[in-house]
Scaffold this active site. Structure first.
Site, PDB file in Angstrom:
ATOM      1  N   LYS A 114       0.821  -1.217   0.000  1.00 30.89           N
ATOM      2  CA  LYS A 114       0.000   0.000   0.000  1.00 30.89           C
ATOM      3  C   LYS A 114       0.853   1.265   0.000  1.00 30.89           C
ATOM      4  O   LYS A 114       0.481   2.267  -0.617  1.00 30.89           O
ATOM      5  CB  LYS A 114      -0.948   0.006   1.188  1.00 30.89           C
ATOM      6  CG  LYS A 114      -0.298   0.095   2.555  1.00 30.89           C
ATOM      7  CD  LYS A 114      -1.315   0.053   3.669  1.00 30.89           C
ATOM      8  CE  LYS A 114      -0.659   0.061   5.036  1.00 30.89           C
ATOM      9  NZ  LYS A 114       0.059   1.289   5.340  1.00 30.89           N
ATOM     10  N   THR A 115       2.019   1.228   0.685  1.00 31.44           N
ATOM     11  CA  THR A 115       2.865   2.422   0.714  1.00 31.44           C
ATOM     12  C   THR A 115       3.389   2.746  -0.676  1.00 31.44           C
ATOM     13  O   THR A 115       3.481   3.920  -1.057  1.00 31.44           O
ATOM     14  CB  THR A 115       4.037   2.232   1.696  1.00 31.44           C
ATOM     15  OG1 THR A 115       3.508   1.875   2.981  1.00 31.44           O
ATOM     16  CG2 THR A 115       4.844   3.505   1.844  1.00 31.44           C
ATOM     17  N   ASP A 167      -3.647   7.246   4.734  1.00 31.21           N
ATOM     18  CA  ASP A 167      -3.160   5.885   4.998  1.00 31.21           C
ATOM     19  C   ASP A 167      -3.823   5.351   6.274  1.00 31.21           C
ATOM     20  O   ASP A 167      -4.259   6.122   7.121  1.00 31.21           O
ATOM     21  CB  ASP A 167      -1.647   5.931   5.160  1.00 31.21           C
ATOM     22  CG  ASP A 167      -1.015   4.537   5.144  1.00 31.21           C
ATOM     23  OD1 ASP A 167      -1.698   3.584   4.731  1.00 31.21           O
ATOM     24  OD2 ASP A 167       0.149   4.423   5.562  1.00 31.21           O
ATOM     25  N   GLU A 168      -3.883   4.025   6.416  1.00 30.98           N
ATOM     26  CA  GLU A 168      -4.449   3.374   7.612  1.00 30.98           C
ATOM     27  C   GLU A 168      -5.838   3.936   7.923  1.00 30.98           C
ATOM     28  O   GLU A 168      -6.178   4.240   9.067  1.00 30.98           O
ATOM     29  CB  GLU A 168      -3.518   3.554   8.821  1.00 30.98           C
ATOM     30  CG  GLU A 168      -2.113   3.047   8.622  1.00 30.98           C
ATOM     31  CD  GLU A 168      -2.001   1.523   8.597  1.00 30.98           C
ATOM     32  OE1 GLU A 168      -3.048   0.851   8.619  1.00 30.98           O
ATOM     33  OE2 GLU A 168      -0.874   1.008   8.550  1.00 30.98           O
ATOM     34  N   GLN A 191      -7.405  -5.259   9.646  1.00 30.13           N
ATOM     35  CA  GLN A 191      -6.341  -4.805  10.533  1.00 30.13           C
ATOM     36  C   GLN A 191      -6.795  -3.647  11.420  1.00 30.13           C
ATOM     37  O   GLN A 191      -5.983  -2.886  11.927  1.00 30.13           O
ATOM     38  CB  GLN A 191      -5.111  -4.384   9.716  1.00 30.13           C
ATOM     39  CG  GLN A 191      -4.490  -5.561   8.962  1.00 30.13           C
ATOM     40  CD  GLN A 191      -3.179  -5.182   8.301  1.00 30.13           C
ATOM     41  OE1 GLN A 191      -2.154  -5.009   8.946  1.00 30.13           O
ATOM     42  NE2 GLN A 191      -3.217  -5.056   6.981  1.00 30.13           N
ATOM     43  N   ARG A 240       2.764 -10.621  10.312  1.00 31.05           N
ATOM     44  CA  ARG A 240       4.072  -9.956  10.431  1.00 31.05           C
ATOM     45  C   ARG A 240       5.185 -10.884   9.958  1.00 31.05           C
ATOM     46  O   ARG A 240       6.300 -10.428   9.683  1.00 31.05           O
ATOM     47  CB  ARG A 240       4.378  -9.575  11.899  1.00 31.05           C
ATOM     48  CG  ARG A 240       3.436  -8.606  12.581  1.00 31.05           C
ATOM     49  CD  ARG A 240       3.102  -7.385  11.777  1.00 31.05           C
ATOM     50  NE  ARG A 240       1.874  -7.595  11.000  1.00 31.05           N
ATOM     51  CZ  ARG A 240       1.468  -6.831  10.003  1.00 31.05           C
ATOM     52  NH1 ARG A 240       2.199  -5.824   9.617  1.00 31.05           N
ATOM     53  NH2 ARG A 240       0.347  -7.088   9.346  1.00 31.05           N
TER      54      ARG A 240
END
Length: 659
Positions: A27-28, A211-212, A242, A592
């Site tokens: 996504k970044t 973002d997020e 998330q 993770r």
């Protein structure tokens, strides 16, 4: 190289866009590439683009990545920051419209808590105080002012909190100060009430990237809506799987509200995971499928299958820690891995104690995320309070903190009397301390000390106009003899040196941050927004952190400990039937891991002197059985594994003894 879904998300710039970005889906890259696309292909001025994320660390990394894609001048013109930094910038521009004077202060949690304690009965217990403080914060995060909070109160406790909120805001206003929640609430209030300001900011920000997005609360979503307006020129990137911050006000339903408020909303799903092996991702997918979904995703990976996910049953938490430490050292030697490739994750900070002991015994370097924040250290807060008062003479909370640091014979009785006299004159504490009429009403010795302190601040204030913030920090440390104060207060030489080093580091921070800020006060405000995680530099060490703290990170090898009912999922969530967020927390932990994942639990635990029997987490039954290897259920494989780990452990012991 972008995949087709990523390319679609980057190219669409003609209306509102929601990017549902699964864990490890890049996504970044989408956000940074889209910023470059807007500047280079759509020829949009970089000054008119803003990207908002949730941590300074994420903002810094995003800024660095964008800097590699666009020219230096354009990269410098971009706004890439957190919600709170955006709110601070807004207030620095629009402060007068909100009744704030230039150089207003940002109160930290301790300062806010001390004001609330002062407003409440002294007999109130800490948990009651915390509950009321939390209700005030919740009201602010819902965008409510004191009057609206009072009208919305539905219980005696909510009514008490609303009344507290009213007194608290009056005190903040008197101090020309805001708290962290106000950095969102006040800009939102002005944008919703003032059409001219709203139009100006919608022109200032022509395209917004968030973002997020799943972590936004109600006030943050309303802020986004007011900044974007009906045009809806934004890209919101988030993942409902998330969303793990409901406990601090995050509202994952904001994902659904976008479609309601922007009927033309386009949705793009990023489903290719570039982080996890197939087995780990399959386990995560099966687990999270047990949650209800309005936005279905099916993540896939082209990476290798990877080994089975190991499940270790241990006798108790100390045995669990010892086994994790032994297994970790074995993997490190076998894989020629660095310590920084490993993370040990847990539900609560208290679980780290046994792990620390086991890792020390095994001579494994480790770093705990979430310790005492640099900016929460007493000496750092003292110097920042000096800077706040130099910048804002009406900052009474800063005055109260440092009036007698270092000691100046200004006691609590004197400060209380000074406060009464200041209130009568509608003056700040510093103004009152500069008044001959006030000082004459105080004991001669105390009056002399207060006058000396006021003169010191006036002198430093004059000097602040002629030197850099870093130079001002060094000068005020010298003028106040603060280092000598630490020497007198702290007897342990190592502890004393750490405190002195913190003062040096603070000056260096100001030196590094000097660009773009006009005064020490502006820098102090920016510095107040930083958190411990923004300065974490663990080096080559195993990372110990909570599952919440691990979000956004990735490691080759991940151990999740305490995977038992009552711990994960947490006991309170089980009792209240709130398993969805706990399952999302487990999902975050699993995703993770890049190559290898180990889950462990204690068969017994001790609570209040009683030995309790634990059941493995119910979440383990939601992971495909074929993807798990339970220790003790395959005798041949277990025997070989134990032999390998024991040999590795003995070799390490021999090496340590040789040292």
């Amino acid at each position: 190289m972008l995949n087709p879904a990523q390319r679609a998300a980057v190219d669409y710039c003609d209306g509102p866009l929601l990017v549902l970005a699964g864990a490890g889906s890049g996504k970044t890259s989408v956000i940074t590439q889209k910023i470059a696309h807007l500047v280079q292909r759509r020829h949009m001025s970089a000054k008119k683009i803003a990207a908002i994320t949730f941590t300074n660390k994420a903002a810094r990394e995003m800024r660095e990545r964008v800097g590699k894609l666009v020219s230096g001048e354009a990269a410098g013109d971009l706004t890439v920051c957190t919600f709170h930094a955006m709110g601070l910038k807004f207030l620095q521009i629009e402060h007068a419209k909100l009744g704030l004077k230039r150089g207003f202060s940002i109160l930290d949690a301790d300062d806010g808590e001390s004001i609330i304690k002062d407003l409440l009965p002294k007999a109130l217990k800490n948990d009651q105080l915390w509950a009321l403080r939390n209700l005030v914060s919740t009201a602010k995060n819902n965008g409510l002012d004191p009057a609206q909070a009072l009208a919305a109160a539905r219980s005696p406790r909510e009514l008490e909190a609303a009344q507290l909120y009213e007194g608290y805001q009056k005190r903040l206003s008197a101090f020309n100060a805001v708290d962290f929640d106000d950095l969102i609430r006040l800009p939102l209030t002005l944008l919703e009430q003032d059409q001219e300001t709203r139009d100006a900011w919608q022109e200032r920000i022509r395209y917004l990237l968030v973002d997020e997005y799943q972590d936004t609360n109600s006030a943050q979503y309303r802020l986004i809506r007011n900044l974007c307006g009906p045009r809806g020129m934004f890209t919101a990137v988030g993942d409902d799987d998330q969303s793990i911050y409901a406990w601090r006000g995050a509202n994952p339903e904001n994902l659904d509200d976008l479609a309601r408020d922007y009927p033309a909303l386009k949705v793009v799903k990023l489903e290719q995971n570039y982080r996890c092996g197939k087995r780990i991702l399959r386990a995560a997918n099966k687990l999270i499928a047990n949650n209800p979904h309005k936005h279905l995703k099916q993540l896939f990976s082209d990476l290798p299958e990877g080994p089975p996910i190991r499940v270790m049953e241990c006798k108790d938490n100390e045995h669990e820690a010892e086994r994790v430490a032994a297994d970790l050292t074995h993997i490190a030697e076998k894989s020629q891995a660095k310590w920084l490739d490993f993370a040990i994750l847990y539900r609560g900070n208290h679980q780290s104690r046994a792990l620390e002991k086991a890792l020390r015994m095994a001579r494994v370097p480790y770093h705990i995320s979430g310790g005492t924040a640099f900016l929460d250290r007493g000496e750092v807060k003292d110097i920042l309070a000096y800077l706040r008062l130099i910048s804002n003479p009406e900052d009474d909370s800063a005055f109260l903190r440092i009036a007698n640091i270092p000691r100046r014979d200004i006691g609590a009785t004197t400060l209380e009397k000074l406060g009464e006299l200041a209130q009568q004159r509608h003056a700040s504490l510093l103004e009152a301390a500069q008044s001959d009429g006030v000082l004459k009403q105080l004991a001669a010795r105390s009056a002399s000390s207060l006058a000396g302190f006021a003169d010191l601040i006036a002198s430093l204030r004059a000097q602040a106009r002629q030197c850099s913030a870093a130079e001002l920090v060094e000068e005020l440390i010298r003028r106040t003899r603060y280092a000598e104060h630490l020497v007198g207060e702290i007897k342990d030489p190592a502890a004393r040196q750490r405190r002195l080093d913190n003062l040096t580091e603070l000056a260096e921070w100001f030196r590094a941050m000097q660009k773009g800020a006009s005064s020490a006060g502006d820098l102090a405000a920016q510095l107040a927004l930083l958190t411990h995680s923004d300065r974490d530099d663990p080096g080559n060490s195993v990372r110990l952190m909570t599952l919440h703290g691990a979000k956004g990170l990735e490691f080759r090898f991940v151990f999740i400990v305490g995977v038992e009912d009552g711990q994960l999922p947490h006991e309170g969530s089980i009792e209240e039937g709130r398993l969805d967020e706990e399952r999302r927390l487990m999902y975050v932990g699993i995703t993770r891991a890049k190559e290898r994942l180990c889950l462990s639990y204690s068969a017994r635990s001790k609570r209040f002197g009683e030995i309790l029997r634990n059941d493995p987490s119910r979440f383990l039954s939601e992971i495909p059985a074929d993807d798990l290897h339970w220790d003790g259920r395959d005798a041949e494989q277990d025997a070989q594994s134990k032999k390998d780990v024991a040999a590795s452990h003995l070799a390490r012991l021999a090496s340590l003894l040789a040292d």
